[in-house]
Design an enzyme around this catalytic site. Sequence first.
Site, PDB file in Angstrom:
ATOM      1  N   GLY A  13       0.833  -1.209   0.000  1.00 32.74           N
ATOM      2  CA  GLY A  13       0.000   0.000   0.000  1.00 32.74           C
ATOM      3  C   GLY A  13       0.858   1.246   0.000  1.00 32.74           C
ATOM      4  NE  ARG A  16      -4.383   6.489  -1.232  1.00 35.21           N
ATOM      5  CZ  ARG A  16      -5.610   6.330  -1.705  1.00 35.21           C
ATOM      6  NH1 ARG A  16      -5.878   6.714  -2.933  1.00 35.21           N
ATOM      7  NH2 ARG A  16      -6.548   5.793  -0.960  1.00 35.21           N
ATOM      8  CG  ASN A  90       0.816   1.156   4.870  1.00 35.27           C
ATOM      9  OD1 ASN A  90       0.557   1.895   5.815  1.00 35.27           O
ATOM     10  ND2 ASN A  90       0.524   1.509   3.612  1.00 35.27           N
ATOM     11  CB  SER A 142      -6.134   1.414  13.334  1.00 39.86           C
ATOM     12  OG  SER A 142      -7.009   2.499  13.585  1.00 39.86           O
ATOM     13  CE1 TYR A 154      -8.838   0.351   8.684  1.00 42.31           C
ATOM     14  CE2 TYR A 154      -9.293   1.431  10.781  1.00 42.31           C
ATOM     15  CZ  TYR A 154      -8.475   1.245   9.681  1.00 42.31           C
ATOM     16  OH  TYR A 154      -7.296   1.944   9.591  1.00 42.31           O
ATOM     17  CB  SER A 155     -12.946  -2.190  15.157  1.00 43.24           C
ATOM     18  OG  SER A 155     -13.238  -0.821  15.058  1.00 43.24           O
ATOM     19  CE  LYS A 158      -5.790  -1.063  10.034  1.00 46.51           C
ATOM     20  NZ  LYS A 158      -4.663  -1.464   9.158  1.00 46.51           N
ATOM     21  CB  ILE A 187      -2.322   9.527   9.817  1.00 47.59           C
ATOM     22  CG1 ILE A 187      -1.882   8.721  11.058  1.00 47.59           C
ATOM     23  CG2 ILE A 187      -1.108   9.995   9.015  1.00 47.59           C
ATOM     24  CD1 ILE A 187      -1.025   9.445  12.062  1.00 47.59           C
TER      25      ILE A 187
HETATM   26  N1  LIG Z   1      -4.858   7.519   7.996  1.00 50.19           N
HETATM   27  C1  LIG Z   1      -5.148   7.177   9.229  1.00 50.19           C
HETATM   28  O1  LIG Z   1      -5.638   8.005  10.023  1.00 50.19           O
HETATM   29  C2  LIG Z   1      -4.871   5.777   9.706  1.00 50.19           C
HETATM   30  C3  LIG Z   1      -5.079   5.511  11.071  1.00 50.19           C
HETATM   31  C4  LIG Z   1      -4.844   4.230  11.556  1.00 50.19           C
HETATM   32  C5  LIG Z   1      -4.403   3.235  10.694  1.00 50.19           C
HETATM   33  N2  LIG Z   1      -4.219   3.504   9.373  1.00 50.19           N
HETATM   34  C6  LIG Z   1      -3.762   2.396   8.530  1.00 50.19           C
HETATM   35  O2  LIG Z   1      -2.569   2.764   7.883  1.00 50.19           O
HETATM   36  C7  LIG Z   1      -2.475   2.116   6.613  1.00 50.19           C
HETATM   37  C8  LIG Z   1      -2.245   3.165   5.525  1.00 50.19           C
HETATM   38  O3  LIG Z   1      -3.336   4.081   5.538  1.00 50.19           O
HETATM   39  P1  LIG Z   1      -3.384   5.450   4.723  1.00 50.19           P
HETATM   40  O4  LIG Z   1      -4.098   6.394   5.576  1.00 50.19           O
HETATM   41  O5  LIG Z   1      -2.035   5.769   4.180  1.00 50.19           O
HETATM   42  O6  LIG Z   1      -4.404   5.001   3.562  1.00 50.19           O
HETATM   43  P2  LIG Z   1      -4.473   5.348   1.995  1.00 50.19           P
HETATM   44  O7  LIG Z   1      -5.859   4.990   1.597  1.00 50.19           O
HETATM   45  O8  LIG Z   1      -3.974   6.707   1.722  1.00 50.19           O
HETATM   46  O9  LIG Z   1      -3.433   4.313   1.388  1.00 50.19           O
HETATM   47  C9  LIG Z   1      -3.678   2.923   1.411  1.00 50.19           C
HETATM   48  C10 LIG Z   1      -3.001   2.287   0.211  1.00 50.19           C
HETATM   49  O10 LIG Z   1      -3.278   0.875   0.240  1.00 50.19           O
HETATM   50  C11 LIG Z   1      -3.511   0.472  -1.095  1.00 50.19           C
HETATM   51  N3  LIG Z   1      -4.293  -0.758  -1.149  1.00 50.19           N
HETATM   52  C12 LIG Z   1      -5.604  -0.924  -0.836  1.00 50.19           C
HETATM   53  N4  LIG Z   1      -5.968  -2.173  -1.103  1.00 50.19           N
HETATM   54  C13 LIG Z   1      -4.887  -2.830  -1.597  1.00 50.19           C
HETATM   55  C14 LIG Z   1      -4.663  -4.150  -2.066  1.00 50.19           C
HETATM   56  N5  LIG Z   1      -5.634  -5.065  -2.075  1.00 50.19           N
HETATM   57  N6  LIG Z   1      -3.419  -4.460  -2.491  1.00 50.19           N
HETATM   58  C15 LIG Z   1      -2.428  -3.542  -2.496  1.00 50.19           C
HETATM   59  N7  LIG Z   1      -2.595  -2.267  -2.076  1.00 50.19           N
HETATM   60  C16 LIG Z   1      -3.820  -1.929  -1.639  1.00 50.19           C
HETATM   61  C17 LIG Z   1      -4.273   1.643  -1.715  1.00 50.19           C
HETATM   62  O11 LIG Z   1      -4.260   1.595  -3.135  1.00 50.19           O
HETATM   63  C18 LIG Z   1      -3.538   2.826  -1.127  1.00 50.19           C
HETATM   64  O12 LIG Z   1      -2.477   3.275  -1.953  1.00 50.19           O
HETATM   65  C19 LIG Z   1      -3.776   1.344   6.444  1.00 50.19           C
HETATM   66  O13 LIG Z   1      -3.589   0.012   6.841  1.00 50.19           O
HETATM   67  C20 LIG Z   1      -4.706   2.049   7.397  1.00 50.19           C
HETATM   68  O14 LIG Z   1      -5.751   1.201   7.799  1.00 50.19           O
HETATM   69  C21 LIG Z   1      -4.450   4.758   8.865  1.00 50.19           C
END
Ligand SMILES: NC(=O)c1ccc[n+]([C@@H]2O[C@H](COP(=O)([O-])OP(=O)(O)OC[C@H]3O[C@@H](n4cnc5c(N)ncnc54)[C@H](O)[C@@H]3O)[C@@H](O)[C@H]2O)c1
Length: 253
Positions: A13, A16, A90, A142, A154-155, A158, A187
């Site tokens: 992932g 981005r 991720n 998370s 999601y909960s 995670k 984030i």
């Molecule tokens: N942003 C937050 O506040 C936050 C908080 C807690 C946890 N997280 C976790 O952090 C991680 C990254 O989150 P983010 O905020 O950068 O999200 P984001 O949506 O910006 O990025 C997630 C990336 O994962 C990729 N992805 C999704 N499904 C996929 C698949 N099947 N195979 C390969 N890639 C795939 C997407 O294309 C995307 O580029 C995630 O696991 C998210 O659950 C984020």
Amino acid sequence: MTHLNSKVAVVTGAARGIGAATAARLALDGATVAVIDLDETQTKETADAIVSAGGSAMAVACDVSDEAAVAEAAERIRAEAGSIDVLVNNAGVLRDNLLFKMSLSDWDTVMSVHLRGSFLWAREAQKTMVQNRWGKIVNLSSTSALGNRGQTNYSAAKAGLQGFTKAMALELGPFNVNVNAVAPGFIVTEMTRATAARTGVDFEEMQERGAANIPLRRVGRPEDIANVVSVLCSEDTSYVTGQVIYVAGGPKA
Ligand SMILES: NC(=O)c1ccc[n+]([C@@H]2O[C@H](COP(=O)([O-])OP(=O)(O)OC[C@H]3O[C@@H](n4cnc5c(N)ncnc54)[C@H](O)[C@@H]3O)[C@@H](O)[C@H]2O)c1
């Protein structure tokens, strides 16, 4: 820092958000980074940015929930880069809804990407880690693991990743492989921006309201997470395994 010189890191992932920041950070730490994501072009853009900054990276398009695609991607990385030494699970998606409105597909998609995807990549990554008696795995949990309205799927995923982390730490510890989880709070990424859009809240306003409830009085940046992942992949934390580090601007756990 160059503590990952000559190591190969896989970040899923990573096109981005937190994944892209983590890939850039691990490259700065000296690793050759395999940037994994769904879209070939976006994955390549992240990898190219790392190379332009003087790092080493390869772009590998792969759906983490597809067993054959993960096996093929891992094989390509081992063939081209030599091994997999660091894995950051991720990749993530949201399919938020209240339980009574949640479809089976919303449930299955979230489980597939977070849990099945992390399992498939960990099973591949441990091969060279066990062989080399060196490895670092970091799973993205998370604060939602503690429960969040509208996120039963999601909960659960995670919280599941926390159990996955601890069980893997027990199995892989004897092979000098550290397995930890990072649990971010709010984030600023496309994921949280999409949540604001879906719930009809202005994203700036959402950040301000979020920051007011966070002890450190600011929302997080992808780099806040990338920095902690980097530390968990360094020798300074080589006696830390099976832990969940909350990175949320407060003692959320
Ligand atoms: N942003 C937050 O506040 C936050 C908080 C807690 C946890 N997280 C976790 O952090 C991680 C990254 O989150 P983010 O905020 O950068 O999200 P984001 O949506 O910006 O990025 C997630 C990336 O994962 C990729 N992805 C999704 N499904 C996929 C698949 N099947 N195979 C390969 N890639 C795939 C997407 O294309 C995307 O580029 C995630 O696991 C998210 O659950 C984020």
